[in-house]
Design a protein around this motif. Structure first.
Motif, PDB file in Angstrom:
ATOM      1  N   MET A  10      30.820  48.479  71.427  1.00  0.00           N
ATOM      2  CA  MET A  10      31.803  47.583  72.037  1.00  0.00           C
ATOM      3  C   MET A  10      31.572  46.140  71.595  1.00  0.00           C
ATOM      4  O   MET A  10      32.525  45.417  71.312  1.00  0.00           O
ATOM      5  N   LEU A  11      30.320  45.724  71.530  1.00  0.00           N
ATOM      6  CA  LEU A  11      29.994  44.366  71.101  1.00  0.00           C
ATOM      7  C   LEU A  11      30.414  44.142  69.652  1.00  0.00           C
ATOM      8  O   LEU A  11      30.971  43.096  69.318  1.00  0.00           O
ATOM      9  N   ILE A  12      30.183  45.117  68.811  1.00  0.00           N
ATOM     10  CA  ILE A  12      30.570  44.998  67.405  1.00  0.00           C
ATOM     11  C   ILE A  12      32.088  44.902  67.268  1.00  0.00           C
ATOM     12  O   ILE A  12      32.602  44.142  66.451  1.00  0.00           O
ATOM     13  N   MET A  13      32.817  45.641  68.091  1.00  0.00           N
ATOM     14  CA  MET A  13      34.280  45.585  68.037  1.00  0.00           C
ATOM     15  C   MET A  13      34.820  44.257  68.569  1.00  0.00           C
ATOM     16  O   MET A  13      35.831  43.756  68.084  1.00  0.00           O
ATOM     17  N   LEU A  14      34.154  43.670  69.553  1.00  0.00           N
ATOM     18  CA  LEU A  14      34.637  42.433  70.159  1.00  0.00           C
ATOM     19  C   LEU A  14      34.164  41.171  69.441  1.00  0.00           C
ATOM     20  O   LEU A  14      34.686  40.089  69.691  1.00  0.00           O
ATOM     21  N   LEU A  15      33.199  41.291  68.558  1.00  0.00           N
ATOM     22  CA  LEU A  15      32.635  40.131  67.888  1.00  0.00           C
ATOM     23  C   LEU A  15      33.667  39.299  67.114  1.00  0.00           C
ATOM     24  O   LEU A  15      33.661  38.063  67.239  1.00  0.00           O
ATOM     25  N   PRO A  16      34.588  39.893  66.339  1.00  0.00           N
ATOM     26  CA  PRO A  16      35.595  39.055  65.666  1.00  0.00           C
ATOM     27  C   PRO A  16      36.488  38.286  66.642  1.00  0.00           C
ATOM     28  O   PRO A  16      36.803  37.114  66.409  1.00  0.00           O
ATOM     29  N   LEU A  17      36.868  38.913  67.739  1.00  0.00           N
ATOM     30  CA  LEU A  17      37.681  38.227  68.736  1.00  0.00           C
ATOM     31  C   LEU A  17      36.920  37.079  69.385  1.00  0.00           C
ATOM     32  O   LEU A  17      37.469  35.995  69.601  1.00  0.00           O
ATOM     33  N   ALA A  19      34.526  35.372  67.961  1.00  0.00           N
ATOM     34  CA  ALA A  19      34.395  34.324  66.942  1.00  0.00           C
ATOM     35  C   ALA A  19      35.683  33.509  66.833  1.00  0.00           C
ATOM     36  O   ALA A  19      35.641  32.272  66.730  1.00  0.00           O
ATOM     37  N   ILE A  20      36.823  34.172  66.872  1.00  0.00           N
ATOM     38  CA  ILE A  20      38.112  33.469  66.825  1.00  0.00           C
ATOM     39  C   ILE A  20      38.266  32.577  68.051  1.00  0.00           C
ATOM     40  O   ILE A  20      38.682  31.418  67.947  1.00  0.00           O
ATOM     41  N   GLN A  21      37.940  33.100  69.219  1.00  0.00           N
ATOM     42  CA  GLN A  21      38.038  32.337  70.459  1.00  0.00           C
ATOM     43  C   GLN A  21      37.161  31.091  70.409  1.00  0.00           C
ATOM     44  O   GLN A  21      37.604  29.992  70.719  1.00  0.00           O
ATOM     45  N   LEU A  22      35.920  31.246  70.017  1.00  0.00           N
ATOM     46  CA  LEU A  22      35.000  30.116  69.947  1.00  0.00           C
ATOM     47  C   LEU A  22      35.463  29.093  68.913  1.00  0.00           C
ATOM     48  O   LEU A  22      35.419  27.885  69.155  1.00  0.00           O
ATOM     49  N   GLY A  23      35.941  29.567  67.769  1.00  0.00           N
ATOM     50  CA  GLY A  23      36.444  28.658  66.740  1.00  0.00           C
ATOM     51  C   GLY A  23      37.643  27.861  67.211  1.00  0.00           C
ATOM     52  O   GLY A  23      37.738  26.650  66.963  1.00  0.00           O
ATOM     53  N   LEU A  24      38.576  28.511  67.912  1.00  0.00           N
ATOM     54  CA  LEU A  24      39.744  27.808  68.450  1.00  0.00           C
ATOM     55  C   LEU A  24      39.341  26.765  69.492  1.00  0.00           C
ATOM     56  O   LEU A  24      39.887  25.662  69.504  1.00  0.00           O
ATOM     57  N   ILE A  25      38.395  27.113  70.345  1.00  0.00           N
ATOM     58  CA  ILE A  25      37.954  26.161  71.367  1.00  0.00           C
ATOM     59  C   ILE A  25      37.338  24.929  70.710  1.00  0.00           C
ATOM     60  O   ILE A  25      37.684  23.797  71.056  1.00  0.00           O
ATOM     61  N   ILE A  26      36.464  25.133  69.760  1.00  0.00           N
ATOM     62  CA  ILE A  26      35.809  24.009  69.083  1.00  0.00           C
ATOM     63  C   ILE A  26      36.835  23.155  68.348  1.00  0.00           C
ATOM     64  O   ILE A  26      36.826  21.923  68.437  1.00  0.00           O
ATOM     65  N   TYR A  27      37.749  23.801  67.624  1.00  0.00           N
ATOM     66  CA  TYR A  27      38.778  23.072  66.881  1.00  0.00           C
ATOM     67  C   TYR A  27      39.637  22.235  67.824  1.00  0.00           C
ATOM     68  O   TYR A  27      39.903  21.058  67.552  1.00  0.00           O
ATOM     69  N   CYS A  28      40.070  22.823  68.935  1.00  0.00           N
ATOM     70  CA  CYS A  28      40.934  22.106  69.870  1.00  0.00           C
ATOM     71  C   CYS A  28      40.204  20.963  70.560  1.00  0.00           C
ATOM     72  O   CYS A  28      40.780  19.887  70.740  1.00  0.00           O
ATOM     73  N   VAL A  29      38.961  21.165  70.944  1.00  0.00           N
ATOM     74  CA  VAL A  29      38.211  20.085  71.594  1.00  0.00           C
ATOM     75  C   VAL A  29      38.019  18.920  70.631  1.00  0.00           C
ATOM     76  O   VAL A  29      38.173  17.752  71.011  1.00  0.00           O
ATOM     77  N   VAL A  30      37.725  19.191  69.366  1.00  0.00           N
ATOM     78  CA  VAL A  30      37.585  18.127  68.372  1.00  0.00           C
ATOM     79  C   VAL A  30      38.918  17.396  68.190  1.00  0.00           C
ATOM     80  O   VAL A  30      38.962  16.162  68.143  1.00  0.00           O
ATOM     81  N   LYS A  31      40.028  18.143  68.104  1.00  0.00           N
ATOM     82  CA  LYS A  31      41.355  17.529  67.967  1.00  0.00           C
ATOM     83  C   LYS A  31      41.671  16.653  69.172  1.00  0.00           C
ATOM     84  O   LYS A  31      42.212  15.553  69.023  1.00  0.00           O
TER      85      LYS A  31
END
Length: 69
Positions: A10-17, A19-31
């Motif tokens: 389950m962790l392996i299947m959820l890892l890409p999601l 990563a996308i979530q964390l990347g979006l949060i970081i990008y938006c906070v910086v913006k």
């Protein structure tokens, strides 16, 4: 199949999601911190982006960004 193997799968299947979530949060906070926001205030948009998973950052990118004219 035991629970440890199931948890790993389950962790392996959820890892890409995750990563996308964390990347979006970081990008938006910086913006938000660099460019500002069009409505609400900076801290409200940061809270929305962090606590409303996946939909919060997408909503900010569509509605909350400051538009340059």
């Amino acid at each position: 199949m035991n629970t440890i193997e199931l948890t790993k799968e389950m962790l392996i299947m959820l890892l890409p999601l995750l990563a996308i979530q964390l990347g979006l949060i970081i990008y938006c906070v910086v913006k938000i911190m660099q460019e500002g926001v069009a409505n609400l205030n900076k801290w409200a948009w940061i809270a929305i982006c962090i606590f409303i998973n996946l939909i919060g950052p997408i909503t900010f990118l569509i509605v909350g960004r400051k538009r340059e004219i």
